[in-house]
Design a protein around this motif. Sequence first.
Motif, PDB file in Angstrom:
ATOM      1  N   LEU A 197      11.277   2.653  -3.439  1.00 12.08           N
ATOM      2  CA  LEU A 197      10.885   3.221  -4.713  1.00 12.08           C
ATOM      3  C   LEU A 197       9.366   3.332  -4.840  1.00 12.08           C
ATOM      4  CD1 LEU A 197      11.658   4.320  -7.522  1.00 12.08           C
ATOM      5  CD2 LEU A 197      11.474   1.961  -8.350  1.00 12.08           C
ATOM      6  N   ALA A 198       8.636   2.324  -4.398  1.00  8.25           N
ATOM      7  CA  ALA A 198       7.173   2.356  -4.509  1.00  8.25           C
ATOM      8  C   ALA A 198       6.601   3.594  -3.827  1.00  8.25           C
ATOM      9  CB  ALA A 198       6.567   1.094  -3.915  1.00  8.25           C
ATOM     10  N   PHE A 199       7.151   3.959  -2.687  1.00 13.35           N
ATOM     11  CA  PHE A 199       6.662   5.116  -1.941  1.00 13.35           C
ATOM     12  C   PHE A 199       7.070   6.416  -2.633  1.00 13.35           C
ATOM     13  CE2 PHE A 199       7.161   1.550   0.925  1.00 13.35           C
ATOM     14  CZ  PHE A 199       5.872   1.445   1.433  1.00 13.35           C
ATOM     15  N   CYS A 200       8.284   6.455  -3.156  1.00 14.20           N
ATOM     16  CA  CYS A 200       8.738   7.638  -3.896  1.00 14.20           C
ATOM     17  C   CYS A 200       7.869   7.855  -5.137  1.00 14.20           C
ATOM     18  CB  CYS A 200      10.199   7.494  -4.300  1.00 14.20           C
ATOM     19  SG  CYS A 200      11.347   7.513  -2.918  1.00 14.20           S
ATOM     20  N   LEU A 201       7.603   6.788  -5.851  1.00 12.64           N
ATOM     21  CA  LEU A 201       6.784   6.904  -7.058  1.00 12.64           C
ATOM     22  C   LEU A 201       5.385   7.408  -6.716  1.00 12.64           C
ATOM     23  CD1 LEU A 201       7.722   3.665  -9.028  1.00 12.64           C
ATOM     24  CD2 LEU A 201       8.587   5.992  -9.353  1.00 12.64           C
ATOM     25  N   TYR A 202       4.820   6.877  -5.662  1.00 13.32           N
ATOM     26  CA  TYR A 202       3.473   7.262  -5.262  1.00 13.32           C
ATOM     27  C   TYR A 202       3.426   8.733  -4.827  1.00 13.32           C
ATOM     28  CZ  TYR A 202      -0.950   7.371  -2.763  1.00 13.32           C
ATOM     29  OH  TYR A 202      -2.208   7.701  -2.337  1.00 13.32           O
ATOM     30  N   TYR A 203       4.304   9.104  -3.928  1.00 14.05           N
ATOM     31  CA  TYR A 203       4.238  10.460  -3.354  1.00 14.05           C
ATOM     32  C   TYR A 203       4.726  11.539  -4.298  1.00 14.05           C
ATOM     33  CZ  TYR A 203       2.288   8.832   0.948  1.00 14.05           C
ATOM     34  OH  TYR A 203       1.423   8.296   1.859  1.00 14.05           O
ATOM     35  N   PHE A 204       5.531  11.192  -5.292  1.00 20.10           N
ATOM     36  CA  PHE A 204       5.947  12.197  -6.277  1.00 20.10           C
ATOM     37  C   PHE A 204       5.113  12.107  -7.556  1.00 20.10           C
ATOM     38  CE2 PHE A 204       9.867  11.975  -3.641  1.00 20.10           C
ATOM     39  CZ  PHE A 204       9.759  13.257  -3.126  1.00 20.10           C
ATOM     40  N   GLY A 205       4.068  11.260  -7.523  1.00 20.10           N
ATOM     41  CA  GLY A 205       3.069  11.273  -8.581  1.00 20.10           C
ATOM     42  C   GLY A 205       3.412  10.524  -9.855  1.00 20.10           C
ATOM     43  N   HIS A 206       4.302   9.549  -9.788  1.00 22.39           N
ATOM     44  CA  HIS A 206       4.691   8.836 -10.997  1.00 22.39           C
ATOM     45  C   HIS A 206       3.878   7.565 -11.246  1.00 22.39           C
ATOM     46  CE1 HIS A 206       8.039  11.415 -12.044  1.00 22.39           C
ATOM     47  NE2 HIS A 206       8.242  11.520 -10.748  1.00 22.39           N
ATOM     48  N   ARG A 207       3.633   6.789 -10.187  1.00 18.66           N
ATOM     49  CA  ARG A 207       2.875   5.548 -10.356  1.00 18.66           C
ATOM     50  C   ARG A 207       2.517   4.991  -8.993  1.00 18.66           C
ATOM     51  NH1 ARG A 207       4.129  -0.308 -12.936  1.00 18.66           N
ATOM     52  NH2 ARG A 207       2.025  -1.067 -12.627  1.00 18.66           N
ATOM     53  N   ASP A 208       1.342   4.417  -8.918  1.00 21.03           N
ATOM     54  CA  ASP A 208       0.904   3.732  -7.708  1.00 21.03           C
ATOM     55  C   ASP A 208       1.099   2.240  -7.934  1.00 21.03           C
ATOM     56  OD1 ASP A 208      -0.309   2.709  -5.457  1.00 21.03           O
ATOM     57  OD2 ASP A 208      -2.183   3.811  -5.708  1.00 21.03           O
ATOM     58  N   LEU A 209       2.022   1.649  -7.186  1.00 21.45           N
ATOM     59  CA  LEU A 209       2.287   0.220  -7.314  1.00 21.45           C
ATOM     60  C   LEU A 209       1.472  -0.608  -6.316  1.00 21.45           C
ATOM     61  CD1 LEU A 209       6.162   0.315  -7.836  1.00 21.45           C
ATOM     62  CD2 LEU A 209       4.422  -0.299  -9.531  1.00 21.45           C
ATOM     63  N   SER A 210       0.525   0.012  -5.656  1.00 23.05           N
ATOM     64  CA  SER A 210      -0.339  -0.723  -4.707  1.00 23.05           C
ATOM     65  C   SER A 210      -1.173  -1.745  -5.462  1.00 23.05           C
ATOM     66  CB  SER A 210      -1.284   0.246  -3.997  1.00 23.05           C
ATOM     67  OG  SER A 210      -0.571   1.247  -3.298  1.00 23.05           O
ATOM     68  N   GLY A 211      -1.288  -2.903  -4.851  1.00 19.87           N
ATOM     69  CA  GLY A 211      -2.190  -3.937  -5.372  1.00 19.87           C
ATOM     70  C   GLY A 211      -1.975  -4.182  -6.805  1.00 19.87           C
TER      71      GLY A 211
ATOM     72  N   ASP B 278       0.894  -1.160   0.000  1.00 16.00           N
ATOM     73  CA  ASP B 278       0.000   0.000   0.000  1.00 16.00           C
ATOM     74  C   ASP B 278       0.926   1.202   0.000  1.00 16.00           C
ATOM     75  OD1 ASP B 278      -1.689   2.115   0.387  1.00 16.00           O
ATOM     76  OD2 ASP B 278      -2.526   1.386   2.274  1.00 16.00           O
ATOM     77  N   ALA B 279       1.156   1.767  -1.167  1.00 17.22           N
ATOM     78  CA  ALA B 279       2.145   2.830  -1.318  1.00 17.22           C
ATOM     79  C   ALA B 279       1.765   4.102  -0.573  1.00 17.22           C
ATOM     80  CB  ALA B 279       2.375   3.132  -2.796  1.00 17.22           C
ATOM     81  N   SER B 280       0.509   4.241  -0.184  1.00 16.54           N
ATOM     82  CA  SER B 280       0.114   5.435   0.568  1.00 16.54           C
ATOM     83  C   SER B 280       0.465   5.302   2.046  1.00 16.54           C
ATOM     84  CB  SER B 280      -1.385   5.696   0.413  1.00 16.54           C
ATOM     85  OG  SER B 280      -2.137   4.678   1.048  1.00 16.54           O
ATOM     86  N   ASP B 281       0.767   4.088   2.506  1.00  9.67           N
ATOM     87  CA  ASP B 281       1.066   3.841   3.921  1.00  9.67           C
ATOM     88  C   ASP B 281       2.545   3.492   4.084  1.00  9.67           C
ATOM     89  OD1 ASP B 281       1.233   3.099   6.578  1.00  9.67           O
ATOM     90  OD2 ASP B 281       0.028   1.274   6.332  1.00  9.67           O
ATOM     91  N   TYR B 282       3.322   4.487   4.463  1.00  2.28           N
ATOM     92  CA  TYR B 282       4.757   4.286   4.609  1.00  2.28           C
ATOM     93  C   TYR B 282       5.169   3.987   6.048  1.00  2.28           C
ATOM     94  CZ  TYR B 282       4.421   9.316   5.652  1.00  2.28           C
ATOM     95  OH  TYR B 282       4.070  10.537   6.163  1.00  2.28           O
ATOM     96  N   SER B 283       4.242   3.526   6.866  1.00  2.39           N
ATOM     97  CA  SER B 283       4.548   3.264   8.279  1.00  2.39           C
ATOM     98  C   SER B 283       5.543   2.120   8.465  1.00  2.39           C
ATOM     99  CB  SER B 283       3.263   2.975   9.062  1.00  2.39           C
ATOM    100  OG  SER B 283       2.623   1.816   8.566  1.00  2.39           O
ATOM    101  N   SER B 284       5.747   1.305   7.446  1.00  2.00           N
ATOM    102  CA  SER B 284       6.718   0.208   7.552  1.00  2.00           C
ATOM    103  C   SER B 284       8.154   0.694   7.322  1.00  2.00           C
ATOM    104  CB  SER B 284       6.385  -0.891   6.544  1.00  2.00           C
ATOM    105  OG  SER B 284       6.524  -0.400   5.216  1.00  2.00           O
ATOM    106  N   LEU B 285       8.309   1.932   6.890  1.00  2.00           N
ATOM    107  CA  LEU B 285       9.637   2.493   6.647  1.00  2.00           C
ATOM    108  C   LEU B 285      10.156   3.197   7.886  1.00  2.00           C
ATOM    109  CD1 LEU B 285       9.151   4.177   3.149  1.00  2.00           C
ATOM    110  CD2 LEU B 285      10.092   1.925   3.640  1.00  2.00           C
ATOM    111  N   GLU B 286      11.456   3.440   7.898  1.00  2.78           N
ATOM    112  CA  GLU B 286      12.060   4.265   8.932  1.00  2.78           C
ATOM    113  C   GLU B 286      13.089   5.163   8.278  1.00  2.78           C
ATOM    114  OE1 GLU B 286      14.693   1.226  11.052  1.00  2.78           O
ATOM    115  OE2 GLU B 286      12.740   0.732  11.906  1.00  2.78           O
TER     116      GLU B 286
END
Length: 166
Positions: free
Chosen positions: A152-166, A3-11
Motif C-alpha cells: 500500500l505504501a508504494f501504491c499511495l506514493y506512486y499514485f499520488g495519495h500520500r508519502d509514508l516514507s520516514g 522509502d516509498a520511492s524505492d520499491y526494489s524490496s518488492l517482487e
Amino acid sequence: MIDASDYSSLEGGLVRMLDRLQAEGTATKDRDADQLLRDDPNAVLLGLLYDQRVLAETAFTGPLKLKQRLGHLDMRRIAEMDRDAFAAVFTESPAVHRFTNKMVDLTQDVARRLADDYGGDAAQIWAEGGAADVQRRVRALPGFGPMKAKKLAFCLYYFGHRDLSG
C-alpha cells in the motif's frame, strides 16, 4: 523505515507496473484506469484487494470496470447492494476478477468496513499516522495481509495519495 520511492524490496506484478509507470507513464496500460487510481483512494484500495492470483494490471483495472458498470465507487452504496445484484455487475464480461464469488464478498465486506469506520473514504485509513499505523489499519480490513499492507505504501506514493516514507 519505508522509502516509498524505492520499491526494489518488492517482487511481482506491482514491480512491473511501477517500472512501466516510470518508463511509459502508465502503470496498468489503461490511462483511464491509471487516472482513476490517482483520483480515487477507494480505487487504489480495491485494486490492491484484487491483486491476488491475477495479473496486477488486471487487478488494478478492476475498480475502473466497477465504476463504469455502477456509475460510482461509493462504498456505502456498494455495501448496501443486494449481493446477487452486485455479483451480476461484478461478473459481467470481462469479470472484475477471476475469483468472482470470493471477490464479490470481499469487496462488499471492505465496502462495509469503509462505510462504517471511515465514512466510505479509503483516504481516511491513511490520513493520519505513520506507516506502521496505516499498515495496522489496512491489515484489519478483510482480505488484507502483511504483504498487501506493505504494498500500500508504494501504491499511495506512486499514485499520488500520500508519502509514508520516514
